[in-house]
Motif scaffolding. Structure first.
Motif, PDB file in Angstrom:
ATOM      1  N   MET A 271       6.155  47.820  10.500  1.00 56.83           N
ATOM      2  CA  MET A 271       6.737  48.479  11.662  1.00 56.83           C
ATOM      3  C   MET A 271       6.414  47.746  12.967  1.00 56.83           C
ATOM      4  O   MET A 271       6.762  48.207  14.058  1.00 56.83           O
ATOM      5  N   GLY A 272       5.709  46.618  12.858  1.00 55.30           N
ATOM      6  CA  GLY A 272       5.434  45.801  14.034  1.00 55.30           C
ATOM      7  C   GLY A 272       4.240  46.242  14.854  1.00 55.30           C
ATOM      8  O   GLY A 272       4.086  45.800  15.998  1.00 55.30           O
ATOM      9  N   LEU A 273       3.371  47.093  14.293  1.00 55.62           N
ATOM     10  CA  LEU A 273       2.187  47.517  15.034  1.00 55.62           C
ATOM     11  C   LEU A 273       1.193  46.365  15.128  1.00 55.62           C
ATOM     12  O   LEU A 273       1.129  45.502  14.253  1.00 55.62           O
ATOM     13  N   ASP A 274       0.393  46.364  16.194  1.00 58.35           N
ATOM     14  CA  ASP A 274      -0.555  45.275  16.375  1.00 58.35           C
ATOM     15  C   ASP A 274      -1.790  45.465  15.496  1.00 58.35           C
ATOM     16  O   ASP A 274      -1.933  46.465  14.783  1.00 58.35           O
ATOM     17  N   PHE A 275      -2.679  44.488  15.542  1.00 52.25           N
ATOM     18  CA  PHE A 275      -3.873  44.437  14.698  1.00 52.25           C
ATOM     19  C   PHE A 275      -4.690  45.713  14.798  1.00 52.25           C
ATOM     20  O   PHE A 275      -5.070  46.319  13.788  1.00 52.25           O
ATOM     21  N   GLU A 276      -4.958  46.168  16.006  1.00 54.05           N
ATOM     22  CA  GLU A 276      -5.783  47.359  16.196  1.00 54.05           C
ATOM     23  C   GLU A 276      -5.104  48.605  15.673  1.00 54.05           C
ATOM     24  O   GLU A 276      -5.743  49.452  15.033  1.00 54.05           O
ATOM     25  N   GLU A 277      -3.810  48.737  15.915  1.00 53.88           N
ATOM     26  CA  GLU A 277      -3.097  49.927  15.453  1.00 53.88           C
ATOM     27  C   GLU A 277      -2.930  49.933  13.940  1.00 53.88           C
ATOM     28  O   GLU A 277      -2.906  51.002  13.315  1.00 53.88           O
ATOM     29  N   CYS A 278      -2.817  48.753  13.326  1.00 53.28           N
ATOM     30  CA  CYS A 278      -2.802  48.696  11.863  1.00 53.28           C
ATOM     31  C   CYS A 278      -4.119  49.220  11.311  1.00 53.28           C
ATOM     32  O   CYS A 278      -4.143  49.979  10.324  1.00 53.28           O
ATOM     33  N   LEU A 279      -5.215  48.838  11.962  1.00 51.73           N
ATOM     34  CA  LEU A 279      -6.536  49.289  11.518  1.00 51.73           C
ATOM     35  C   LEU A 279      -6.687  50.795  11.704  1.00 51.73           C
ATOM     36  O   LEU A 279      -7.222  51.488  10.831  1.00 51.73           O
ATOM     37  N   VAL A 280      -6.209  51.315  12.816  1.00 54.85           N
ATOM     38  CA  VAL A 280      -6.285  52.756  13.078  1.00 54.85           C
ATOM     39  C   VAL A 280      -5.471  53.527  12.043  1.00 54.85           C
ATOM     40  O   VAL A 280      -5.954  54.503  11.439  1.00 54.85           O
ATOM     41  N   LYS A 281      -4.233  53.100  11.827  1.00 56.34           N
ATOM     42  CA  LYS A 281      -3.359  53.785  10.861  1.00 56.34           C
ATOM     43  C   LYS A 281      -3.960  53.750   9.461  1.00 56.34           C
ATOM     44  O   LYS A 281      -4.003  54.773   8.762  1.00 56.34           O
ATOM     45  N   ALA A 282      -4.430  52.583   9.038  1.00 57.71           N
ATOM     46  CA  ALA A 282      -4.955  52.440   7.687  1.00 57.71           C
ATOM     47  C   ALA A 282      -6.207  53.283   7.480  1.00 57.71           C
ATOM     48  O   ALA A 282      -6.373  53.929   6.437  1.00 57.71           O
ATOM     49  N   THR A 283      -7.086  53.304   8.476  1.00 58.89           N
ATOM     50  CA  THR A 283      -8.312  54.103   8.355  1.00 58.89           C
ATOM     51  C   THR A 283      -7.983  55.585   8.309  1.00 58.89           C
ATOM     52  O   THR A 283      -8.559  56.342   7.513  1.00 58.89           O
ATOM     53  N   ALA A 284      -7.054  56.022   9.146  1.00 56.67           N
ATOM     54  CA  ALA A 284      -6.670  57.432   9.177  1.00 56.67           C
ATOM     55  C   ALA A 284      -6.070  57.866   7.843  1.00 56.67           C
ATOM     56  O   ALA A 284      -6.377  58.954   7.330  1.00 56.67           O
ATOM     57  N   VAL A 285      -5.226  57.040   7.259  1.00 59.03           N
ATOM     58  CA  VAL A 285      -4.603  57.380   5.979  1.00 59.03           C
ATOM     59  C   VAL A 285      -5.652  57.428   4.867  1.00 59.03           C
ATOM     60  O   VAL A 285      -5.626  58.330   4.015  1.00 59.03           O
ATOM     61  N   ALA A 286      -6.594  56.491   4.871  1.00 57.40           N
ATOM     62  CA  ALA A 286      -7.644  56.490   3.845  1.00 57.40           C
ATOM     63  C   ALA A 286      -8.498  57.746   3.937  1.00 57.40           C
ATOM     64  O   ALA A 286      -8.854  58.348   2.909  1.00 57.40           O
ATOM     65  N   VAL A 287      -8.819  58.161   5.153  1.00 57.12           N
ATOM     66  CA  VAL A 287      -9.620  59.372   5.338  1.00 57.12           C
ATOM     67  C   VAL A 287      -8.821  60.600   4.901  1.00 57.12           C
ATOM     68  O   VAL A 287      -9.339  61.479   4.191  1.00 57.12           O
ATOM     69  N   ALA A 288      -7.559  60.673   5.304  1.00 52.59           N
ATOM     70  CA  ALA A 288      -6.713  61.813   4.931  1.00 52.59           C
ATOM     71  C   ALA A 288      -6.543  61.898   3.421  1.00 52.59           C
ATOM     72  O   ALA A 288      -6.457  62.997   2.860  1.00 52.59           O
ATOM     73  N   ARG A 289      -6.488  60.737   2.767  1.00 57.16           N
ATOM     74  CA  ARG A 289      -6.372  60.750   1.307  1.00 57.16           C
ATOM     75  C   ARG A 289      -7.582  61.443   0.675  1.00 57.16           C
ATOM     76  O   ARG A 289      -7.443  62.160  -0.316  1.00 57.16           O
ATOM     77  N   CYS A 290      -8.781  61.225   1.222  1.00 57.21           N
ATOM     78  CA  CYS A 290      -9.999  61.793   0.638  1.00 57.21           C
ATOM     79  C   CYS A 290     -10.030  63.322   0.720  1.00 57.21           C
ATOM     80  O   CYS A 290     -10.767  63.966  -0.025  1.00 57.21           O
ATOM     81  N   GLU A 291      -9.222  63.890   1.604  1.00 55.51           N
ATOM     82  CA  GLU A 291      -9.209  65.342   1.796  1.00 55.51           C
ATOM     83  C   GLU A 291      -8.321  66.065   0.793  1.00 55.51           C
ATOM     84  O   GLU A 291      -8.303  67.292   0.777  1.00 55.51           O
ATOM     85  N   VAL A 292      -7.566  65.320  -0.030  1.00 48.92           N
ATOM     86  CA  VAL A 292      -6.632  65.936  -0.970  1.00 48.92           C
ATOM     87  C   VAL A 292      -6.906  65.431  -2.378  1.00 48.92           C
ATOM     88  O   VAL A 292      -7.618  64.442  -2.580  1.00 48.92           O
ATOM     89  N   GLU A 293      -6.320  66.106  -3.371  1.00 43.87           N
ATOM     90  CA  GLU A 293      -6.605  65.766  -4.760  1.00 43.87           C
ATOM     91  C   GLU A 293      -5.991  64.440  -5.177  1.00 43.87           C
ATOM     92  O   GLU A 293      -6.590  63.661  -5.909  1.00 43.87           O
ATOM     93  N   LYS A 294      -4.750  64.173  -4.722  1.00 39.66           N
ATOM     94  CA  LYS A 294      -4.028  62.972  -5.136  1.00 39.66           C
ATOM     95  C   LYS A 294      -3.630  62.162  -3.905  1.00 39.66           C
ATOM     96  O   LYS A 294      -3.360  62.736  -2.845  1.00 39.66           O
TER      97      LYS A 294
END
Length: 318
Positions: A271-294
């Protein structure tokens, strides 16, 4: 429409997830809940990528009844597949989730025949030239012919890697992202002959600088469970490091958190996000994944909330 990303998730698994209130080795346990579903790095990555709005094309080896179940499940959720059907059955991964921690029992990978390797090579050739973005996820089955992928032409392609074994030829050609965990990072340093003095306060700067100087990797990311996520790159020949500690959450199941991180980075970068925003998005998704079963059950609203929490916590060093 999001650009299609070819996902090479060559070693899938049929997942059996057992939920226990208490797990003690050597004792008899009554399982309170059981889930079964298609899994493995490529599958997890593809499903999270799709959930975020991406368009994956998943290529994987499938065999036996579990392979058929995987194909049917992935087809039902609308993900395009390019399966290579093999004689040996797809492995089973059994995970015991208890108290926010997971114990994994992973069967041996299936062994490939020469014919099955040839089938893979032909199938990959049908999709390689049209693929602009390619992601390699995880390990290979036994007797996989690495030459099938070692000599591929990367010209005009954006290549992303979440793997460590038998991927040196890819790294030497240059990749957009290498995402690995801490044990894998240690393996990479060993292979490159880079000293690992972990007690040194300069450990990360010295080792990451050495890796980026030796290999044409645009972005290097190292995850380490509850420890900070560390991302490295060169900007105008100057070393840059960004560190972020994921927020503490109530963990339901953390298996596949790294796959979710990788998928989110793929999506953010596409989507053309910069280095920092890629890191923010990826970390947020990884954390959100841990809160659910799948992995694919994560809430996009929750991801947005976590991004607002994570963004101010980025620590940049040069």
């Amino acid at each position: 429409m999001a650009q299609e990303i070819l996902i090479l998730g060559l070693n899938p698994a049929w997942q059996r997830l057992f939920f226990l209130d208490k797990f003690t080795p050597g004792e008899v346990h009554r399982i309170s809940k059981v889930e079964e579903y298609a899994s493995g790095k490529g599958i997890n990555c593809s499903r999270v990528l799709q959930n975020l709005g991406g368009t994956p094309l998943l290529m994987h080896f499938l065999g036996g009844d579990h392979g058929s179940r995987i194909f049917d499940e992935i087809s039902a959720c609308g993900i395009q597949q390019a399966p290579i059907w093999i004689k040996e059955p797809t492995r089973v991964c059994t995970t015991i989730a208890c108290g926010g921690e997971s114990t994994e029992l992973i069967e041996p990978s299936p062994e490939l025949s020469d014919f099955e390797n040839q089938d893979f090579t032909q199938t990959l050739a049908e999709h390689w030239n049209s693929a602009q973005s390619v992601a390699l996820c995880g390990s290979f089955p036994e007797h996989f012919d690495v030459n099938c992928i070692s000599n591929l032409d990367f010209a005009g392609k954006r290549v992303y890697v979440d793997a460590i074994t038998d991927i040196d030829s890819w790294l030497e050609k240059g990749v957009e992202l290498l995402k690995i965990n801490m044990p894998e990072y240690s393996q990479l340093l060993d292979r490159l002959g880079i000293p690992q003095v972990k007690s040194s306060p300069q450990f990360w700067k010295m080792t990451a600088t050495a890796v980026l100087e030796r290999l044409p990797i645009k972005n290097l990311v190292v995850t380490d469970e509850d420890s900070p996520v560390r991302a490295f790159r060169f900007v105008e020949k100057k070393f840059q490091s960004i560190t972020v500690l994921p927020p503490t959450v109530e963990v339901q199941n953390n298996v596949g958190a790294g796959d979710s991180f990788f998928a989110a980075w793929l999506y953010a970068d596409s989507m053309g996000l910069d280095f920092e925003e890629c890191l923010v998005k990826a970390t947020a998704v990884a954390v959100a994944r841990c809160e659910v079963e799948k992995p694919w059950m994560l809430s996009l609203d929750r991801v947005a909330e976590l991004e607002e929490i994570i963004r101010p916590e980025l620590e940049k060093q040069e």
